[in-house]
Design an enzyme around this catalytic site. Structure first.
Site, PDB file in Angstrom:
ATOM      1  N   LYS A 110       0.578  -1.381  -0.113  1.00 24.18           N
ATOM      2  CA  LYS A 110       0.052  -0.014   0.014  1.00 24.18           C
ATOM      3  C   LYS A 110       0.791   1.197   0.059  1.00 24.18           C
ATOM      4  CE  LYS A 110      -1.325  -0.557   4.941  1.00 24.18           C
ATOM      5  NZ  LYS A 110       0.080  -0.194   5.382  1.00 24.18           N
ATOM      6  N   ARG A 147       2.714  -7.570  14.832  1.00 23.41           N
ATOM      7  CA  ARG A 147       1.901  -6.389  13.925  1.00 23.41           C
ATOM      8  C   ARG A 147       0.835  -7.265  13.147  1.00 23.41           C
ATOM      9  NH1 ARG A 147       6.710  -5.137  10.567  1.00 23.41           N
ATOM     10  NH2 ARG A 147       5.444  -3.482   9.406  1.00 23.41           N
ATOM     11  N   ARG A 179      -6.055   3.138  11.917  1.00 24.66           N
ATOM     12  CA  ARG A 179      -5.153   1.648  11.972  1.00 24.66           C
ATOM     13  C   ARG A 179      -6.580   0.676  12.967  1.00 24.66           C
ATOM     14  NH1 ARG A 179       0.172   1.936  10.640  1.00 24.66           N
ATOM     15  NH2 ARG A 179       1.015  -0.076  10.969  1.00 24.66           N
ATOM     16  N   ARG A 201      11.887  -8.776   3.732  1.00 24.71           N
ATOM     17  CA  ARG A 201      12.042  -7.245   3.096  1.00 24.71           C
ATOM     18  C   ARG A 201      13.251  -6.577   3.789  1.00 24.71           C
ATOM     19  NH1 ARG A 201       6.585  -3.159   4.204  1.00 24.71           N
ATOM     20  NH2 ARG A 201       7.424  -2.934   6.168  1.00 24.71           N
ATOM     21  N   ARG A 253      14.271  -3.706   8.704  1.00 25.86           N
ATOM     22  CA  ARG A 253      13.512  -3.070   9.901  1.00 25.86           C
ATOM     23  C   ARG A 253      13.619  -3.894  11.049  1.00 25.86           C
ATOM     24  NH1 ARG A 253       8.322  -0.252   7.613  1.00 25.86           N
ATOM     25  NH2 ARG A 253       7.504  -0.829   9.490  1.00 25.86           N
TER      26      ARG A 253
HETATM   27  P1  AMP Z   1       4.188   0.984   9.485  1.00 30.37           P
HETATM   28  O1  AMP Z   1       5.380   1.373   8.748  1.00 30.37           O
HETATM   29  O2  AMP Z   1       2.971   1.262   8.886  1.00 30.37           O
HETATM   30  O3  AMP Z   1       4.351  -0.501   9.418  1.00 30.37           O
HETATM   31  O4  AMP Z   1       4.161   1.332  10.885  1.00 30.37           O
HETATM   32  C1  AMP Z   1       5.120   1.052  11.835  1.00 30.37           C
HETATM   33  C2  AMP Z   1       4.692   1.200  13.292  1.00 30.37           C
HETATM   34  O5  AMP Z   1       4.564   2.583  13.595  1.00 30.37           O
HETATM   35  C3  AMP Z   1       3.722   0.472  13.566  1.00 30.37           C
HETATM   36  O6  AMP Z   1       3.992  -0.803  13.858  1.00 30.37           O
HETATM   37  C4  AMP Z   1       3.270   1.292  14.882  1.00 30.37           C
HETATM   38  O7  AMP Z   1       3.881   1.129  16.047  1.00 30.37           O
HETATM   39  C5  AMP Z   1       3.540   2.826  14.321  1.00 30.37           C
HETATM   40  N1  AMP Z   1       2.130   3.232  13.854  1.00 30.37           N
HETATM   41  C6  AMP Z   1       2.180   3.625  12.490  1.00 30.37           C
HETATM   42  N2  AMP Z   1       0.819   4.203  12.170  1.00 30.37           N
HETATM   43  C7  AMP Z   1       0.197   4.003  13.218  1.00 30.37           C
HETATM   44  C8  AMP Z   1      -1.148   4.299  13.585  1.00 30.37           C
HETATM   45  N3  AMP Z   1      -2.077   4.751  12.968  1.00 30.37           N
HETATM   46  N4  AMP Z   1      -1.630   4.179  14.876  1.00 30.37           N
HETATM   47  C9  AMP Z   1      -0.820   3.502  15.838  1.00 30.37           C
HETATM   48  N5  AMP Z   1       0.406   3.378  15.463  1.00 30.37           N
HETATM   49  C10 AMP Z   1       0.970   3.380  14.135  1.00 30.37           C
END
Ligand code: AMP
Length: 218
Positions: A14, A175, A89, A128, A164
């Site tokens: 996405k 996650r 989320r 990844r 990461r």
């Molecule tokens: P992502 O890159 O989207 O996988 O986000 C990495 C991490 O950032 C997530 O595992 C959360 O810890 C935090 N995070 C990102 N977006 C949100 C959100 N909308 N609400 C809460 N935590 C978030």
């Protein structure tokens, strides 16, 4: 005006599609995850506060996330339309988003949902590699989509590729579990509101993009 939310499990592509759509529609896009990683690296107060959540793969508390998103959406660049990647989320965040937009007389126009199985998400995330340059963050995969010129460097900008810390198995499982219980219900939430544009994520990047554009034309 296009005010779009991207929905899909981690690894569904996405982020990549958000950038392609942002270019197509000439709107700005933000990834909350990327924004948080930048704050953590910069060592800001906010960064220190959210680091433990991001490291574990837990959700950052709603008030913090909403404050960061509201600031981003108030910028003139986001007033011409936007694409959100990684927010909302869960239902509480979705409701906060509706309120935030209503305060400025705005509404969501579309929710793009990229469907992907948990098994495929796990496979994609565990191999990844991500470009360490926060302005780039192009994603590669050790087997499925390796960097062509040098396996350790980004094809796009030449920066180092990193694994990461939250793409390691314990955090990935966490996650994916949080996605299943908190985020996936948003699919039905937005379907009921007539906003959902659903596509199959198990295709090439170009095919997914083509499917999304077809949904926009329908
Ligand atoms: P992502 O890159 O989207 O996988 O986000 C990495 C991490 O950032 C997530 O595992 C959360 O810890 C935090 N995070 C990102 N977006 C949100 C959100 N909308 N609400 C809460 N935590 C978030």
């Amino acid at each position: 005006m296009r005010n779009i939310v991207m929905l899909g499990v981690q690894g569904s592509g996405k982020g990549t599609q958000a950038e392609m759509l942002a270019e197509k529609f000439s709107v700005s896009t933000v990834s909350t995850g990327r924004l948080f990683r930048s704050r953590i690296e910069e060592g800001t107060e906010l960064g220190r506060e959210i680091a433990p959540y991001v490291e574990r793969g837990d959700l950052v508390p709603k008030d913090i996330v909403c404050r960061v998103v509201a600031d981003w959406m108030d910028a003139p660049s986001a007033r011409k339309g936007f694409i959100l990647d990684g927010f909302p989320r869960n239902v509480a965040q979705a409701e906060a988003l509706t309120e935030m937009l209503a305060e400025n007389g705005r509404t969501l126009s579309d929710v793009v949902y990229i469907r992907l199985s948990d098994e495929e998400a796990m496979r994609r995330l565990s191999g990844r590699r991500v470009c360490a340059n926060r302005d780039c963050e192009t994603k590669f995969h050790v087997d499925l989509h390796p960097s062509k010129r040098d396996p350790n460097r980004c094809d796009r900008c030449g920066s180092e590729l990193v694994h990461r810390s939250d793409d390691r198995s314990e955090a990935i499982s966490r996650r994916l579990a949080i996605y299943g219980s908190e985020t996936k219900p948003l699919v039905e939430y937005y379907r009921e509101r007539g906003l959902l544009r659903e596509v199959d994520g198990e295709q090439s990047i170009a095919e997914v993009f083509k499917s999304i554009m077809e949904k926009f034309r329908e």
